[in-house]
Design an enzyme around this catalytic site. Structure first.
Site, PDB file in Angstrom:
ATOM      1  CG  LEU A 153      -2.169  -0.998   1.187  1.00 39.83           C
ATOM      2  CD1 LEU A 153      -2.792  -0.880   2.533  1.00 39.83           C
ATOM      3  CD2 LEU A 153      -3.101  -0.617   0.193  1.00 39.83           C
ATOM      4  CG  ASP A 154       0.063   4.987  -2.302  1.00 37.61           C
ATOM      5  OD1 ASP A 154      -0.265   5.516  -1.095  1.00 37.61           O
ATOM      6  OD2 ASP A 154      -0.768   4.836  -3.258  1.00 37.61           O
ATOM      7  CE1 TYR A 155       5.598   7.680   4.653  1.00 37.07           C
ATOM      8  CE2 TYR A 155       4.344   9.853   3.793  1.00 37.07           C
ATOM      9  CZ  TYR A 155       5.112   9.274   4.570  1.00 37.07           C
ATOM     10  OH  TYR A 155       5.705   9.896   5.711  1.00 37.07           O
ATOM     11  CB  THR A 190      -2.992   3.959   0.269  1.00 32.05           C
ATOM     12  OG1 THR A 190      -2.693   4.637  -0.948  1.00 32.05           O
ATOM     13  CG2 THR A 190      -4.162   2.990   0.243  1.00 32.05           C
TER      14      THR A 190
END
Length: 236
Positions: free
Chosen positions: A103-105, A107
Protein backbone atom coordinates in the site's frame (compact mmCIF):
# COMPACT_ATOMS: atom_id res chain seq x y z
CA UNK A 1 13.59 -27.43 -4.38
CA UNK A 2 14.38 -24.26 -6.32
CA UNK A 3 16.30 -21.68 -4.32
CA UNK A 4 13.60 -18.96 -4.41
CA UNK A 5 10.92 -21.40 -3.14
CA UNK A 6 13.27 -22.60 -0.39
CA UNK A 7 13.96 -19.04 0.79
CA UNK A 8 10.24 -18.26 0.69
CA UNK A 9 9.60 -21.23 2.99
CA UNK A 10 12.27 -19.80 5.28
CA UNK A 11 10.25 -16.59 5.51
CA UNK A 12 12.58 -14.14 3.77
CA UNK A 13 9.94 -12.85 1.33
CA UNK A 14 7.55 -14.04 -1.34
CA UNK A 15 9.10 -15.99 -4.20
CA UNK A 16 9.61 -12.94 -6.40
CA UNK A 17 11.21 -11.07 -3.50
CA UNK A 18 13.47 -14.05 -2.87
CA UNK A 19 14.53 -14.00 -6.52
CA UNK A 20 15.88 -10.50 -5.95
CA UNK A 21 17.77 -11.68 -2.85
CA UNK A 22 19.45 -14.39 -4.95
CA UNK A 23 20.24 -12.07 -7.87
CA UNK A 24 21.79 -9.56 -5.43
CA UNK A 25 24.39 -12.18 -4.48
CA UNK A 26 23.27 -12.43 -0.87
CA UNK A 27 22.84 -16.22 -0.86
CA UNK A 28 25.39 -18.99 -0.37
CA UNK A 29 24.91 -22.75 -0.48
CA UNK A 30 27.58 -24.71 1.38
CA UNK A 31 29.74 -21.60 1.42
CA UNK A 32 29.49 -20.92 -2.33
CA UNK A 33 27.69 -17.82 -3.61
CA UNK A 34 24.77 -18.54 -5.93
CA UNK A 35 23.04 -16.10 -8.27
CA UNK A 36 21.39 -18.56 -10.68
CA UNK A 37 17.64 -18.76 -10.06
CA UNK A 38 17.60 -22.34 -11.39
CA UNK A 39 19.77 -23.47 -8.47
CA UNK A 40 18.19 -26.20 -6.35
CA UNK A 41 18.59 -26.92 -2.64
CA UNK A 42 19.19 -30.50 -1.52
CA UNK A 43 18.21 -31.95 1.85
CA UNK A 44 21.57 -31.55 3.64
CA UNK A 45 22.65 -28.24 2.06
CA UNK A 46 23.64 -25.34 4.29
CA UNK A 47 21.96 -22.19 2.93
CA UNK A 48 22.82 -18.73 4.25
CA UNK A 49 21.54 -15.24 3.48
CA UNK A 50 23.86 -12.39 4.43
CA UNK A 51 25.80 -14.93 6.48
CA UNK A 52 22.79 -16.12 8.49
CA UNK A 53 21.47 -19.66 8.16
CA UNK A 54 18.18 -20.05 6.30
CA UNK A 55 15.88 -22.74 7.68
CA UNK A 56 12.26 -23.48 6.77
CA UNK A 57 9.63 -22.20 9.20
CA UNK A 58 7.24 -24.87 10.42
CA UNK A 59 4.75 -22.57 12.18
CA UNK A 60 3.99 -19.43 10.21
CA UNK A 61 2.57 -16.10 11.38
CA UNK A 62 -0.43 -14.50 9.65
CA UNK A 63 -1.53 -10.97 10.57
CA UNK A 64 -4.02 -8.35 9.42
CA UNK A 65 -3.04 -4.70 9.94
CA UNK A 66 -4.99 -1.49 9.45
CA UNK A 67 -2.18 0.59 7.95
CA UNK A 68 -2.37 4.34 8.60
CA UNK A 69 -1.06 6.96 6.19
CA UNK A 70 2.58 7.88 6.64
CA UNK A 71 4.05 4.37 6.78
CA UNK A 72 5.83 2.56 3.98
CA UNK A 73 5.09 -1.06 3.19
CA UNK A 74 8.58 -2.53 3.50
CA UNK A 75 10.63 -4.17 6.23
CA UNK A 76 13.24 -1.37 6.24
CA UNK A 77 13.83 2.00 4.61
CA UNK A 78 17.14 3.59 3.67
CA UNK A 79 15.58 7.05 4.05
CA UNK A 80 14.63 6.41 7.66
CA UNK A 81 10.87 6.59 7.11
CA UNK A 82 8.49 4.68 9.35
CA UNK A 83 7.70 1.14 8.18
CA UNK A 84 4.61 -0.95 8.85
CA UNK A 85 6.68 -3.33 10.98
CA UNK A 86 7.05 -0.59 13.60
CA UNK A 87 3.30 -0.84 14.23
CA UNK A 88 3.78 -4.41 15.49
CA UNK A 89 5.99 -3.35 18.39
CA UNK A 90 8.52 -5.91 19.62
CA UNK A 91 6.24 -8.94 19.56
CA UNK A 92 7.64 -10.32 16.31
CA UNK A 93 11.06 -8.67 16.33
CA UNK A 94 12.78 -12.06 16.17
CA UNK A 95 10.66 -13.26 13.22
CA UNK A 96 11.18 -12.74 9.50
CA UNK A 97 7.77 -11.20 8.98
CA UNK A 98 7.05 -9.17 5.85
CA UNK A 99 4.11 -7.43 4.16
CA UNK A 100 2.08 -9.17 1.45
CA UNK A 101 2.02 -6.76 -1.49
CA UNK A 102 2.06 -3.00 -0.98
CA UNK A 103 0.00 0.00 0.00
CA UNK A 104 1.56 3.32 -0.94
CA UNK A 105 2.68 5.90 1.64
CA UNK A 106 -0.58 7.91 1.49
CA UNK A 107 -2.96 4.94 1.34
CA UNK A 108 -4.36 3.28 4.43
CA UNK A 109 -6.28 0.14 5.23
CA UNK A 110 -6.04 -3.63 5.10
CA UNK A 111 -2.54 -5.06 4.83
CA UNK A 112 -1.55 -8.67 5.42
CA UNK A 113 1.80 -9.60 6.96
CA UNK A 114 3.24 -13.09 7.21
CA UNK A 115 6.32 -15.31 7.39
CA UNK A 116 4.80 -17.58 4.73
CA UNK A 117 6.43 -16.89 1.36
CA UNK A 118 4.26 -19.39 -0.50
CA UNK A 119 1.07 -17.73 0.74
CA UNK A 120 2.45 -14.32 -0.23
CA UNK A 121 3.12 -15.65 -3.73
CA UNK A 122 -0.40 -17.05 -4.00
CA UNK A 123 -2.03 -13.76 -3.01
CA UNK A 124 0.14 -11.48 -5.13
CA UNK A 125 0.56 -13.55 -8.30
CA UNK A 126 -1.39 -11.93 -11.16
CA UNK A 127 -2.81 -15.24 -12.42
CA UNK A 128 -4.88 -15.71 -9.25
CA UNK A 129 -6.73 -12.40 -9.75
CA UNK A 130 -7.63 -12.01 -6.07
CA UNK A 131 -9.84 -8.94 -5.72
CA UNK A 132 -8.89 -5.89 -3.67
CA UNK A 133 -11.65 -3.57 -2.50
CA UNK A 134 -11.02 0.13 -1.85
CA UNK A 135 -12.99 3.13 -0.66
CA UNK A 136 -11.91 6.25 -2.55
CA UNK A 137 -12.85 9.90 -2.19
CA UNK A 138 -12.80 12.26 -5.17
CA UNK A 139 -13.47 16.01 -5.18
CA UNK A 140 -16.77 17.03 -6.81
CA UNK A 141 -19.21 14.74 -8.56
CA UNK A 142 -17.93 11.98 -10.85
CA UNK A 143 -20.08 11.22 -13.89
CA UNK A 144 -21.17 7.75 -15.02
CA UNK A 145 -19.36 8.32 -18.31
CA UNK A 146 -16.11 8.87 -16.42
CA UNK A 147 -16.68 5.79 -14.27
CA UNK A 148 -17.55 3.67 -17.29
CA UNK A 149 -14.18 4.53 -18.84
CA UNK A 150 -12.46 3.21 -15.73
CA UNK A 151 -14.70 0.14 -15.51
CA UNK A 152 -13.85 -0.83 -19.09
CA UNK A 153 -10.09 -0.49 -18.50
CA UNK A 154 -7.57 2.28 -19.10
CA UNK A 155 -4.00 2.29 -20.38
CA UNK A 156 -1.28 2.35 -17.72
CA UNK A 157 2.35 1.93 -18.77
CA UNK A 158 1.18 0.87 -22.22
CA UNK A 159 -1.02 -1.96 -20.94
CA UNK A 160 -4.78 -1.84 -20.47
CA UNK A 161 -6.09 -2.54 -16.97
CA UNK A 162 -8.58 -5.33 -16.49
CA UNK A 163 -12.25 -4.52 -16.13
CA UNK A 164 -13.15 -3.45 -12.61
CA UNK A 165 -16.21 -2.69 -10.52
CA UNK A 166 -16.89 0.85 -9.33
CA UNK A 167 -20.01 1.94 -7.45
CA UNK A 168 -20.98 5.29 -5.93
CA UNK A 169 -21.39 5.13 -2.15
CA UNK A 170 -22.47 8.72 -1.69
CA UNK A 171 -21.97 12.40 -2.51
CA UNK A 172 -21.82 15.16 0.09
CA UNK A 173 -19.77 18.29 0.83
CA UNK A 174 -18.54 18.24 -2.78
CA UNK A 175 -16.91 14.83 -2.22
CA UNK A 176 -17.83 11.63 -4.07
CA UNK A 177 -17.29 8.37 -2.16
CA UNK A 178 -16.69 5.33 -4.34
CA UNK A 179 -16.13 1.62 -3.87
CA UNK A 180 -13.50 0.32 -6.29
CA UNK A 181 -12.87 -3.40 -6.77
CA UNK A 182 -9.85 -4.42 -8.86
CA UNK A 183 -8.25 -7.81 -9.54
CA UNK A 184 -4.73 -6.56 -10.25
CA UNK A 185 -2.00 -5.10 -8.10
CA UNK A 186 -0.10 -2.61 -10.21
CA UNK A 187 1.84 0.15 -8.51
CA UNK A 188 -0.54 2.90 -7.26
CA UNK A 189 -3.14 1.48 -9.63
CA UNK A 190 -6.33 3.07 -8.27
CA UNK A 191 -4.78 6.54 -8.04
CA UNK A 192 -3.32 6.28 -11.53
CA UNK A 193 -6.60 5.03 -13.01
CA UNK A 194 -8.34 8.19 -11.84
CA UNK A 195 -5.49 10.35 -13.14
CA UNK A 196 -6.39 9.13 -16.67
CA UNK A 197 -9.74 10.97 -16.35
CA UNK A 198 -8.05 14.01 -14.76
CA UNK A 199 -9.31 13.23 -11.27
CA UNK A 200 -7.26 13.12 -8.08
CA UNK A 201 -7.90 10.59 -5.33
CA UNK A 202 -7.82 12.60 -2.09
CA UNK A 203 -8.42 9.62 0.19
CA UNK A 204 -7.86 5.91 -0.40
CA UNK A 205 -8.42 2.99 1.93
CA UNK A 206 -8.28 -0.72 1.20
CA UNK A 207 -11.10 -2.48 3.03
CA UNK A 208 -10.99 -5.98 1.58
CA UNK A 209 -8.75 -8.65 0.04
CA UNK A 210 -10.92 -11.35 -1.48
CA UNK A 211 -13.42 -12.32 1.21
CA UNK A 212 -11.27 -10.89 4.02
CA UNK A 213 -12.65 -7.60 5.36
CA UNK A 214 -11.00 -4.99 7.54
CA UNK A 215 -14.02 -4.77 9.81
CA UNK A 216 -13.68 -2.71 12.98
CA UNK A 217 -9.88 -2.79 13.24
CA UNK A 218 -8.74 0.74 14.18
CA UNK A 219 -5.91 2.59 12.41
CA UNK A 220 -2.55 1.18 13.42
CA UNK A 221 -4.06 -1.90 15.07
CA UNK A 222 -3.40 -5.47 14.03
CA UNK A 223 -4.68 -8.94 14.83
CA UNK A 224 -3.76 -12.51 14.00
CA UNK A 225 -5.81 -14.13 11.27
CA UNK A 226 -8.30 -16.78 12.33
CA UNK A 227 -7.62 -20.35 11.18
CA UNK A 228 -10.56 -20.24 8.76
CA UNK A 229 -9.17 -17.01 7.24
CA UNK A 230 -5.75 -18.60 6.73
CA UNK A 231 -7.40 -21.64 5.17
CA UNK A 232 -9.35 -19.39 2.82
CA UNK A 233 -6.19 -17.61 1.64
CA UNK A 234 -4.40 -20.93 1.07
CA UNK A 235 -7.22 -22.14 -1.15
CA UNK A 236 -8.37 -18.97 -2.85
Amino acid sequence: MRINKYLAECGFAGRRGCEQIVLAGRVKINGKQVTNLATTVEENDLVTVDGKRAQPIHKHIYLMLNKPKGYITTTSDEKGRKTVLELLGNKFSDKRIFPVGRLDYETEGLLLLTTDGDLCNRITHPRNEITKTYVAKIENEVSEDELNKLRAGVILDGVKTKRCRISVLGFDDKITRLEVVISEGRNRQVRRMFETINREVIFLKRVGIGELKLGGLSRGEWRELKPKEVEYLKNV
